[in-house]
Scaffold this active site. Structure first.
Site, short mmCIF file in Angstrom:
data_model
loop_
_atom_site.label_atom_id
_atom_site.label_comp_id
_atom_site.label_asym_id
_atom_site.label_seq_id
_atom_site.Cartn_x
_atom_site.Cartn_y
_atom_site.Cartn_z
N ASP A 246 0.87 -1.18 0.00
CA ASP A 246 0.00 0.00 0.00
C ASP A 246 0.91 1.22 0.00
O ASP A 246 2.02 1.17 -0.53
CB ASP A 246 -0.95 -0.04 1.20
CG ASP A 246 -2.27 0.68 0.92
OD1 ASP A 246 -2.24 1.78 0.34
OD2 ASP A 246 -3.34 0.15 1.29
N HIS A 274 2.20 2.00 -3.22
CA HIS A 274 1.20 2.89 -3.80
C HIS A 274 1.59 4.36 -3.72
O HIS A 274 0.76 5.23 -3.98
CB HIS A 274 -0.15 2.66 -3.11
CG HIS A 274 -0.75 1.32 -3.42
ND1 HIS A 274 -2.00 0.93 -3.00
CD2 HIS A 274 -0.26 0.26 -4.13
CE1 HIS A 274 -2.26 -0.30 -3.41
NE2 HIS A 274 -1.20 -0.72 -4.09
#
Length: 400
Positions: A246, A274
């Protein structure tokens, strides 16, 4: 990445000089290992109580050391609370394993490790709450065992997260390190892998130094933000490597808990993830963020600011400079409708600078101001590699 010498420090002493050029208002120097108050030796058994007792009995300014023996390198632990002024030192070759039973981390309502509920059924593995001058020192390792099937549930922590995503439900799993209402915390030369959930959360606190962190989670491990900065100030993250499933870093500012500001992210290397993200909660304001000397490679996103109608706010005084983005799907992102959520808040983003940015390989730049108070003003100064990118520009003015 640029070395700190160019900021008036010589190569031989750059780790010892203060990062006075950065947005963190503190004078940050390379941490030193604290004096040891007590040494515990690995036994590959539940060591929660022995570690906790040693931490509580340690003098302020000192650390409890975890060391290996000739035959043992593993400590098993349930939830730990680190008191004020005391640190934990994990020696080279030692692994502090989180126990892989959900009941060990349950808050008392029997929802840890399950779907449903409010998503807050688990205690963190390590908690710092209302403390100052504490931390964790390496070069040993913390393994959250997010990949291992739980002994009391039919899934691993990561499988639970993925199941919740498919069913659109909440779920409860433990954060690895949770810091609340604390001051001057240090994490030095620490190795973290397989975090069940978020890696390190710094919430409503002042003064965080992360130096030489190595955090590694698989790229498909859901909800494994490496470092979350929530309504906090005076943060320096430097000389660290992060690869995760993430956000590499997420800087947030919840309306109920206050702004995040004076944050320095200097000389780091990021792999899968991310992005170095601001948002999506920015309603209380994020400002004074300095990103200098960063390499991101093989990632979903690079430098990202995100919000939506539910919790947008002001983001300002952000400088990105000396950044290399290689094989990053979305190299630069400012997206005011990151998710389609209801609300009446709008993004007010301004004074955001991109300086000396190198984009290598095909990528997309996203500048979406559909939910901004005014069109986004994007200033790209010495941004290289634009000839090989796709553009998604809505309600934004881009100046190159």
């Amino acid at each position: 990445m640029p070395n700190l010498a160019q900021y008036s420090c010589s190569l031989c002493v750059c780790f010892l000089c203060s990062l006075s050029f950065a947005q963190d208002t503190r004078s940050v120097v390379e941490p030193k290992q604290p004096k040891i108050c007590q040494t515990l030796f690995a036994n590959n058994d539940d060591s929660t109580q022995s570690i906790q007792t040693a931490l509580m009995n340690c003098a302020k300014g000192q650390a409890v050391a975890l060391k290996k023996t000739a035959t043992q390198t593993v400590f098993l632990t349930g939830p730990l609370h680190v008191p004020t002024g005391v640190s934990l030192e994990i020696d080279s070759g030692v692994v502090l394993h989180a126990m892989n039973r959900s009941a060990v981390f349950d808050r008392g309502n029997h929802s840890c490790g399950t779907l449903g509920g409010d998503g807050n059924g688990c205690l963190p593995i390590i908690t710092f709450d209302h403390v100052s001058g504490s931390g964790i020192y390496g070069p040993g390792e913390i393994d959250g065992q997010g990949d291992q099937q739980l002994q009391d549930q039919p899934w691993s922590w990561w499988q639970l997260a993925r199941q919740a995503q498919h069913l659109h439900e909440k779920y409860s799993s433990p954060r690895l390190i949770q810091i609340n209402h604390s001051h001057d915390l240090t994490f030095y030369q620490l190795n973290i892998q397989n975090a069940p959930h978020f890696g390190l959360v710094f919430a409503q606190s002042n003064g965080l130094t992360v130096w030489g962190l190595h955090l590694d989670n698989p790229s498909d491990a859901r909800n494994t933000d490496a470092i979350d900065i929530n309504s906090s100030e005076n943060v320096t993250i430097t000389h660290s490597y992060i690869s995760t499933g993430d956000d590499h870093i997420a800087i947030k500012a919840n309306i109920h808990t206050g702004p995040s500001h004076h944050i320095s992210i200097i000389d780091n290397d990021f792999g899968a993830g991310h992005g170095l993200s601001i948002g999506s909660e920015t309603q209380a304001g994020v400002y004074a963020v300095d990103v200098d000397g960063l390499s991101i490679h093989n990632a979903e996103n690079g430098l990202r600011i995100k919000s939506d109608r539910s919790a947008a706010g002001e983001v300002s005084q952000v400088v990105y400079k000396n950044v290399t983005l290689a094989n990053v799907k979305h190299a630069l992102v400012q997206d005011t409708v990151y998710e389609n959520k209801a609300g009446d808040t709008k993004a007010n983003w301004h004074d955001i600078q991109y300086q000396n940015i190198q984009i290598l390989g095909k990528s997309q730049l996203v500048f979406n101001g559909l939910n901004a108070v005014q069109p986004l003003e994007i200033h790209l100064q010495d941004v290289h590699g634009l000839e090989d990118v796709d553009w998604l520009v809505q309600r934004a003015n881009v100046k190159k």
